[in-house]
Motif scaffolding. Structure first.
Motif, mmCIF file in Angstrom:
data_model
loop_
_atom_site.group_PDB
_atom_site.id
_atom_site.type_symbol
_atom_site.label_atom_id
_atom_site.label_comp_id
_atom_site.label_asym_id
_atom_site.label_seq_id
_atom_site.Cartn_x
_atom_site.Cartn_y
_atom_site.Cartn_z
ATOM 1 N N GLU A 34 0.838 -1.197 0.000
ATOM 2 C CA GLU A 34 0.000 0.000 0.000
ATOM 3 C C GLU A 34 0.873 1.247 0.000
ATOM 4 O OE1 GLU A 34 -2.555 -0.341 3.371
ATOM 5 O OE2 GLU A 34 -3.582 -2.117 2.614
ATOM 6 N N TYR A 35 0.422 2.253 -0.740
ATOM 7 C CA TYR A 35 1.139 3.523 -0.855
ATOM 8 C C TYR A 35 0.207 4.635 -0.388
ATOM 9 C CZ TYR A 35 4.271 0.900 -3.979
ATOM 10 O OH TYR A 35 5.131 -0.019 -4.521
ATOM 11 N N LEU A 36 0.671 5.451 0.542
ATOM 12 C CA LEU A 36 -0.122 6.577 1.012
ATOM 13 C C LEU A 36 0.199 7.804 0.167
ATOM 14 C CD1 LEU A 36 -2.081 7.876 2.970
ATOM 15 C CD2 LEU A 36 -0.173 8.233 4.558
ATOM 16 N N LEU A 37 -0.843 8.392 -0.410
ATOM 17 C CA LEU A 37 -0.711 9.596 -1.222
ATOM 18 C C LEU A 37 -1.336 10.774 -0.482
ATOM 19 C CD1 LEU A 37 -1.848 8.225 -4.719
ATOM 20 C CD2 LEU A 37 0.443 8.148 -3.691
ATOM 21 N N TYR A 38 -0.749 11.956 -0.667
ATOM 22 C CA TYR A 38 -1.313 13.166 -0.074
ATOM 23 C C TYR A 38 -1.519 14.197 -1.178
ATOM 24 C CZ TYR A 38 -1.970 17.172 3.016
ATOM 25 O OH TYR A 38 -2.480 18.270 3.666
ATOM 26 N N GLY A 39 -2.762 14.698 -1.264
ATOM 27 C CA GLY A 39 -3.093 15.645 -2.316
ATOM 28 C C GLY A 39 -3.291 17.058 -1.818
ATOM 29 N N GLY A 40 -2.696 17.381 -0.650
ATOM 30 C CA GLY A 40 -2.895 18.706 -0.084
ATOM 31 C C GLY A 40 -4.221 18.776 0.648
ATOM 32 N N PRO A 41 -4.486 19.889 1.345
ATOM 33 C CA PRO A 41 -5.703 20.001 2.147
ATOM 34 C C PRO A 41 -6.993 19.845 1.356
ATOM 35 C CG PRO A 41 -4.137 21.715 2.744
ATOM 36 C CD PRO A 41 -3.591 21.052 1.528
ATOM 37 N N SER A 42 -6.992 20.243 0.078
ATOM 38 C CA SER A 42 -8.234 20.163 -0.691
ATOM 39 C C SER A 42 -8.594 18.745 -1.089
ATOM 40 C CB SER A 42 -8.128 21.033 -1.950
ATOM 41 O OG SER A 42 -7.062 20.588 -2.776
ATOM 42 N N VAL A 43 -7.621 17.846 -1.184
ATOM 43 C CA VAL A 43 -7.859 16.455 -1.577
ATOM 44 C C VAL A 43 -7.770 15.520 -0.383
ATOM 45 C CG1 VAL A 43 -7.006 14.527 -2.983
ATOM 46 C CG2 VAL A 43 -7.064 16.845 -3.930
ATOM 47 N N GLY A 44 -6.819 15.783 0.496
ATOM 48 C CA GLY A 44 -6.613 14.899 1.630
ATOM 49 C C GLY A 44 -5.766 13.695 1.268
ATOM 50 N N TYR A 45 -6.024 12.583 1.939
ATOM 51 C CA TYR A 45 -5.226 11.369 1.758
ATOM 52 C C TYR A 45 -5.945 10.363 0.863
ATOM 53 C CZ TYR A 45 -2.421 13.027 5.704
ATOM 54 O OH TYR A 45 -1.619 13.770 6.528
ATOM 55 N N LEU A 46 -5.155 9.706 0.005
ATOM 56 C CA LEU A 46 -5.622 8.604 -0.827
ATOM 57 C C LEU A 46 -4.635 7.457 -0.669
ATOM 58 C CD1 LEU A 46 -6.266 10.642 -4.119
ATOM 59 C CD2 LEU A 46 -7.989 9.985 -2.441
ATOM 60 N N TRP A 47 -5.021 6.288 -1.155
ATOM 61 C CA TRP A 47 -4.138 5.128 -1.109
ATOM 62 C C TRP A 47 -4.049 4.474 -2.486
ATOM 63 C CZ3 TRP A 47 -1.358 3.365 3.106
ATOM 64 C CH2 TRP A 47 -1.683 3.919 4.353
ATOM 65 N N LEU A 48 -2.898 3.890 -2.755
ATOM 66 C CA LEU A 48 -2.734 2.938 -3.846
ATOM 67 C C LEU A 48 -2.526 1.574 -3.221
ATOM 68 C CD1 LEU A 48 -0.181 4.818 -6.152
ATOM 69 C CD2 LEU A 48 -2.615 4.468 -6.620
ATOM 70 N N MET A 49 -3.158 0.556 -3.781
ATOM 71 C CA MET A 49 -2.965 -0.794 -3.282
ATOM 72 C C MET A 49 -2.549 -1.690 -4.435
ATOM 73 S SD MET A 49 -3.957 -4.107 -2.573
ATOM 74 C CE MET A 49 -5.673 -4.337 -2.983
ATOM 75 N N GLU A 50 -1.481 -2.486 -4.225
ATOM 76 C CA GLU A 50 -0.972 -3.390 -5.264
ATOM 77 C C GLU A 50 -0.866 -4.799 -4.704
ATOM 78 O OE1 GLU A 50 1.728 -6.011 -7.094
ATOM 79 O OE2 GLU A 50 2.456 -4.800 -5.401
ATOM 80 N N GLU A 51 -1.473 -5.739 -5.444
ATOM 81 C CA GLU A 51 -1.390 -7.142 -5.057
ATOM 82 C C GLU A 51 -1.261 -7.997 -6.306
ATOM 83 O OE1 GLU A 51 -3.975 -10.520 -2.681
ATOM 84 O OE2 GLU A 51 -4.942 -8.830 -3.666
ATOM 85 N N ASP A 52 -0.175 -8.729 -6.382
ATOM 86 C CA ASP A 52 0.080 -9.601 -7.529
ATOM 87 C C ASP A 52 -0.031 -8.850 -8.847
ATOM 88 O OD1 ASP A 52 0.602 -11.752 -5.929
ATOM 89 O OD2 ASP A 52 -1.406 -12.606 -6.084
ATOM 90 N N GLY A 53 0.479 -7.613 -8.873
ATOM 91 C CA GLY A 53 0.507 -6.836 -10.099
ATOM 92 C C GLY A 53 -0.768 -6.087 -10.415
ATOM 93 N N ALA A 54 -1.838 -6.292 -9.660
ATOM 94 C CA ALA A 54 -3.092 -5.575 -9.875
ATOM 95 C C ALA A 54 -3.135 -4.359 -8.962
ATOM 96 C CB ALA A 54 -4.284 -6.486 -9.593
ATOM 97 N N TRP A 55 -3.475 -3.194 -9.530
ATOM 98 C CA TRP A 55 -3.464 -1.937 -8.786
ATOM 99 C C TRP A 55 -4.885 -1.420 -8.582
ATOM 100 C CZ3 TRP A 55 0.916 0.414 -6.840
ATOM 101 C CH2 TRP A 55 2.146 -0.118 -7.275
ATOM 102 N N GLN A 56 -5.071 -0.716 -7.451
ATOM 103 C CA GLN A 56 -6.345 -0.075 -7.159
ATOM 104 C C GLN A 56 -6.089 1.298 -6.543
ATOM 105 O OE1 GLN A 56 -9.337 -2.772 -5.202
ATOM 106 N NE2 GLN A 56 -7.613 -4.180 -5.222
ATOM 107 N N LEU A 57 -6.945 2.255 -6.883
ATOM 108 C CA LEU A 57 -6.927 3.570 -6.261
ATOM 109 C C LEU A 57 -7.991 3.551 -5.173
ATOM 110 C CD1 LEU A 57 -5.992 6.526 -6.097
ATOM 111 C CD2 LEU A 57 -7.735 7.063 -7.820
#
Length: 486
Positions: free
Chosen positions: A315-338
């Motif tokens: 899992e990767y934690l992303l930060y988009g600044g105060p207007s977006v907040g926090y998002l995540w990327l998740m990767e398992e066996d080559g498949a990615w999800q936002l």
């Protein structure tokens, strides 16, 4: 009936003059001695001294004026609180008064969202017992509706300024429960201290800050955070800090030292094992993902055990600044999800089905997910071994992920993300193929490859030895998949 000292009098602590500008205000922080002064029907009373304010950015400074829709307002005060007994970053709530109508509201900003709540009548049968409510559960408030319990905890006032309709004495611990409704409703059940502070109910909803207009002409939006840097207290390494207002823990990418962040300073806690693989999206990388400018600030490897087998994902934690907040990327066996956070009240789990925006999502799996490795900056005090109950529901457009911890629940929507889109967003080479470069643990794909190689070797060996042939079944199957995020 009003009395001469209802609106103007001397501070009972230091004697400085105090004037209550808003008729509905029942407490004010003295500018001279920093004592909270409460207004009663008889006199003014000093109920405790507040600490210095923590610098938390907001466009709604005390004294600012503007219009909410067509109604004029004034920012009359603010209060800062923390979770009593649980170290972490404080949060603040802004008190806005509407002089023309005499009404008021509290405004808070969190995770890129704005909320407004006002005091509401208590249900006729009172609030349910604080100990009876659990994160993720449902609570029916007579006359107000059914809500999802988001968090159950304790809090205390640490600082404040200006005037407010009511505020607990500084340092006094009160119980609270945050709740969420299906259409953006939000609220807090304030249980007081169980003795002298009575319970209160605050209800409201999420709102678009575009409805606010400051008289100065400035937009009502939180200033974008500028990436700063702090030095690791162990190795001195330069650690970028993207969200100093909400970051609570940083794990050094160089030496693995975990540190707590308080008032811009790091306090070392000890070292943790570094992840066995480098993150595909490097920490500090900036990208333009689906119209959002984001920074990669954290990397986590989590795992679960199913029928004796250990499965892992990244899992990767992303930060988009105060207007977006926090998002995540998740990767398992080559498949990615936002992975995008949702308000828990938007999702209604019932048995093997969860409903979201009127559509049904079927239960896919539920496991106990544990943190195995971690580096980077995080908005909670992440720990190795930290465990949550992770439940997934599959349906239109992706998956609903519900993660339940002892004191709170978080809900996310997991949308498929093509590797080439991710690579383009961060200007990276294509992601590694499934099962390759998975040094943090053996994936199902890798296990199958190993088994096939062993079978071929055994067949060759048996053939050389004159052994008879046979039928060998090679087990295949996918590993569990999970929505990222705490």
């Amino acid at each position: 009936m009003s009395t001469p000292f209802d609106r103007a009098a001397a501070c009972p602590s230091c004697g400085a003059p105090i004037t209550f500008r808003f008729a509905g205000a029942m407490a004010q922080v003295c500018k001279h001695c920093k004592f909270v002064v409460a207004r009663t029907d008889r006199d003014l009373r000093a109920i405790g001294r507040v600490a210095d304010l923590v610098e938390i950015p907001t466009p709604l400074q005390v004294g600012a004026t503007g219009r909410w829709g067509n109604e004029p307002f004034v920012v009359d005060g603010r209060v800062q609180l923390d979770r009593a007994g649980v170290p972490g970053a404080p949060w603040q709530e802004i008190f806005i008064a509407f002089p023309s109508s005499g009404r008021w509201t509290w405004v808070a900003f969190a995770q890129g969202r704005w909320y407004a709540t006002s005091e509401a009548p208590l249900p006729l049968n009172g609030l349910p017992p604080w100990t009876s409510l659990q994160p993720g559960g449902r609570v029916h408030l007579e006359g107000h509706g059914v809500f999802t319990v988001v968090e159950v905890g304790r809090r205390r006032v640490i600082s404040a300024e200006g005037e407010m309709p009511y505020v607990a004495p500084p340092g006094v611990v009160t119980g609270f429960v945050d709740i969420s409704g299906p259409r953006g409703e939000f609220g807090t059940l304030d249980y007081g201290d169980g003795r002298t502070i009575p319970p209160k109910l605050y209800l409201g909803r999420q709102f678009d800050p575009a409805v606010l207009r400051l008289d100065t002409g400035a937009p009502v939006e939180v200033p974008s955070a500028q990436v700063t840097a702090v030095a690791c207290p162990n190795c001195g390494g330069n650690l970028p800090l993207a969200a100093p207002g909400t970051a609570e823990r940083i794990v050094c990418r160089y030496c693995g030292t975990a540190s707590d962040l308080s008032n811009g300073a790091l306090t070392a806690l000890g070292q943790v094992p570094r992840p066995p693989v480098e993150p595909y999206v490097p920490l500090g990388a900036e990208g333009q993902l689906r119209g959002m400018r984001v920074l990669c600030i954290g990397f986590v490897i989590r795992g679960c055990t199913v029928e004796g087998e250990r499965y892992r994902w990244r899992e990767y934690l992303l930060y988009g600044g105060p207007s977006v907040g926090y998002l995540w990327l998740m990767e398992e066996d080559g498949a990615w999800q936002l992975v995008t956070p949702l308000s828990p009240g938007e999702v209604q789990p019932m048995g093997s089905v969860a409903t979201y925006k009127g559509q049904a999502y079927a239960l896919k799996q539920s496991v106990q997910a544990e943190v195995e490795y971690v580096i980077g900056e995080f908005y909670w005090k992440v720990e190795i071994g930290e465990s949550v109950r992770a439940t997934e529901y599959q349906g239109p457009g992706g998956k609903i992920s519900v993660e339940q911890a002892p004191t709170e629940v978080s809900v996310s929507f997991c949308a498929p993300l093509q590797g080439k889109e991710l690579a383009a967003a961060f200007n990276l080479p294509p992601p590694p193929k499934p099962g390759l470069g998975g040094g943090e643990g053996t994936s199902t794909g890798t296990i199958v490859i190993i088994v096939i190689v062993i079978v071929i070797i055994l067949l060759v060996a048996l053939s050389d030895c004159g052994g008879s042939g046979g039928v060998i079944f090679v087990p295949t199957g996918g590993s569990p998949s999970f929505g990222g995020g705490k």
